[in-house]
Design an enzyme around this catalytic site. Structure first.
Site, short mmCIF file in Angstrom:
data_model
loop_
_atom_site.label_atom_id
_atom_site.label_comp_id
_atom_site.label_asym_id
_atom_site.label_seq_id
_atom_site.Cartn_x
_atom_site.Cartn_y
_atom_site.Cartn_z
N CYS A 3 -14.94 -4.98 5.49
CA CYS A 3 -13.76 -4.13 5.49
C CYS A 3 -12.65 -4.58 6.42
O CYS A 3 -12.73 -5.63 7.05
CB CYS A 3 -14.17 -2.69 5.74
SG CYS A 3 -14.99 -1.96 4.29
N SER A 27 -1.21 0.48 5.44
CA SER A 27 -2.40 0.04 4.70
C SER A 27 -2.06 -0.78 3.48
O SER A 27 -1.00 -0.61 2.86
CB SER A 27 -3.19 1.29 4.26
OG SER A 27 -4.16 0.96 3.29
#
Length: 558
Positions: A122, A471
């Protein structure tokens, strides 16, 4: 730094019987202790779908290590996946990168490990492992966890990005679907293990690790839950033993050439803006900031266009991208721009790998002559910023140039409240400050603001300017990583409600249309805000964080 032979000689000395006894207590025997000591840095954990499956991946790696004559020693890192989006806890997101890197460094040193297999998925785990690999300079190989599959709901394919869209509509009190329909998407959008099935930060970084030659070909995109992922893990276990025997270290692989190739691949992918912060942090770790910097990233953005059509900037999922050839196809398409003599963990040069790569132009991965966007990521400069980052493929074309009145917010929470209360008007430019490396503290990711803008239908009339990060999920007109950050007295700290902000992405400009004398008067009266935190790890960021142009992490240099 010592290598396998030096470490072996040390641990076999009679005076080190204590260490041997401790190792034997765990089941290793005398024969095992003569083998290369291969650390398996595994980010397995039960807090994230990107890591929940890595137990089996690590077992495959260890099988390969044993097969090749090594002895594996597994240890774990935190499985980072932010659940506190839009809340104070999100400020811990980037700091996990430095925490994990430091952990891997410490365990490797204290455990006298000869080499590392770095298993991660991640947003911050992959860049953390990059920093650790560069810092340690021992043989390394990466085994990315891979993307999850797309889900299916209501007769169509969905990802977590679809779920986000519906959630934000509920957040502003204008749901477009019923709670039952929302639950249907909720239950279907993440069908299993892996990093989220879009080209967000997690998958961008896994792709860049492959572009740098640090994992085996296909490792950046092979589905998380697949035989291919386990095959690659086992082969990686065998390869790390060979790399150790040949004394091929991270400094032979993480080179200026490989990082330059990664930057070009990032532009071709049109990947997450966060990747820029991570690559700049890597360059700072290697003390290359005079050569690998925003100027170089800006230069390459004019050379390599975006050629992929993957969500959030495009149409297709990561599964589609993998089926179309993945990273190797992208590199083949832009081969003329790459330094193909760069080495890789496979033992082949990039040129040799691409000689065997297959690229069939499609709507998913295109030729250079038929890009999906003229630029992937660009750098803006002006009197409001010495630098700021934009991901151009996710911006509506009509918003590439925009001028409007500033609406100033001192935190993400404050901006979200204004959006929930419908206090933002078409044309406004949201100025979200004090969310940078020191001001956040922690270089906060504030993309939930973009989600609410989209839910309100303002993505074609409003923009966001912030010293925080955004993001890789986000889609809309945002300018992020503004430097100098507001907490350091940068121009963003001087903006007042109603000031006119001018954004010109094609012209690479970000300006405030206020007289310089007025700005100077404001500067003289500006006071640094009181710190948000007064204890804990975030205080290190408030004191020691690098600026965005160096990646925003804790400055660990003397």
């Amino acid at each position: 730094m010592s290598g396998y032979k030096e470490n072996l000689e040390f641990i076999q000395r009679p005076e080190n019987a204590r260490a041997r006894s401790l190792l034997k207590s765990m089941g290793y025997d005398s024969e095992d202790l003569k083998r290369p000591r291969i650390g398996i840095a595994n980010s397995w954990g039960e807090t994230s779908p990107g890591h929940i499956h890595l137990r089996a991946v690590a077992d495959a790696v260890k099988a390969g290590v044993w097969q090749a004559g090594g002895a594996p020693f597994e240890f774990n890192s935190p499985a980072q996946c932010p659940m506190a989006v839009g809340e104070h806890g999100m400020r811990y997101d980037l700091p996990t990168r430095d925490i994990i890197a430091a952990e891997v460094e410490a365990i490797t040193k204290i455990g006298l490990l000869d080499a590392l297999v770095l298993i991660s998925s991640c947003d911050k785990n992959v860049p953390a492992h990059l920093l650790a690999a560069a810092r340690l300079d021992i043989p390394v190989i990466f085994v990315p966890g891979g993307p999850m599959s797309s889900g299916g709901s209501c007769g169509g394919s969905v990802t977590i990005a679809n779920l986000d869209e519906e959630c934000y509509l509920y957040g502003i009190g204008e749901p477009g679907i019923s709670e039952e329909e929302l639950a249907d998407i909720e239950n279907a959008s993440c069908p299993g293990a892996g990093s989220c099935a879009i080209l967000g930060t997690a998958n961008t970084m896994q792709c860049l690790v492959e572009a740098m030659g640090l994992c085996l070909p296909g490792g950046g995109t092979a589905p998380a839950v697949s035989a291919r992922r386990l095959w690659q893990a086992k082969e990686s276990g065998r390869r790390i033993v060979q790399l150790t025997n040949d004394d091929i270290r991270s400094s032979d692989l993480i080179t200026k050439k490989s990082v330059r190739n990664a930057i070009k691949a990032l532009h071709a992918l049109g990947g997450s803006t966060n990747a820029i912060a991570h690559l700049l942090a890597l360059a700072y770790e290697k003390r290359w900031e005079d050569e690998i910097n925003l100027d170089l990233i800006e230069k390459f953005s004019d050379q390599v266009p975006c050629i992929t059509n993957v969500t959030p900037s495009g149409t297709y999922s990561m599964s589609d991208f993998d089926a179309a050839g993945g990273v190797q196809a992208v590199l083949k398409s832009i081969e003329s721009h790459l330094e193909t003599d760069a080495a890789s963990v496979s033992g082949q040069t990039l040129k040799e790998l691409l000689d065997n790569a297959v690229f069939r132009p499609s709507d998913i991965i295109r030729e250079l002559s038929n890009p999906t966007a003229e630029n992937g990521l660009v750098v803006l400069r002006g009197n409001l910023a010495s630098s700021a980052i934009v991901r151009t493929p996710v911006i509506p074309r009509d918003m590439l140039c925009h001028e409007g009145p500033a609406r100033v917010f001192h935190s993400q929470e404050e901006a979200i409240r204004a959006l929930r209360d419908h206090r933002i008007k078409a044309g406004d430019v949201l100025v979200l400050r004090y969310e940078g490396p020191k001001g956040g503290p922690g270089f906060n990711e504030v993309f939930k603001v973009i989600g609410f803008l989209n839910a309100l239908g303002l993505e074609s009339s409003c923009a966001l300017v912030t010293d925080g990060r955004i993001s890789g999920f986000a889609k809309g007109p945002y300018i992020c990583q503004v430097s100098p950050e507001a907490a350091e007295g940068g121009p963003l700290a001087l903006v007042e409600d109603g000031d006119t902000i001018r954004i010109d992405v094609p012209g690479r400009r970000l300006d405030i249309k206020v007289d310089a004398q007025v700005l100077e008067k404001r500067r003289l009266s500006w006071k640094r805000p009181e710190p948000r935190v007064r204890d804990g790890v975030l205080t290190l960021y408030a004191k020691l964080a690098n600026p965005p142009e160096y990646g925003g992490g804790i400055n660990m240099r003397l």
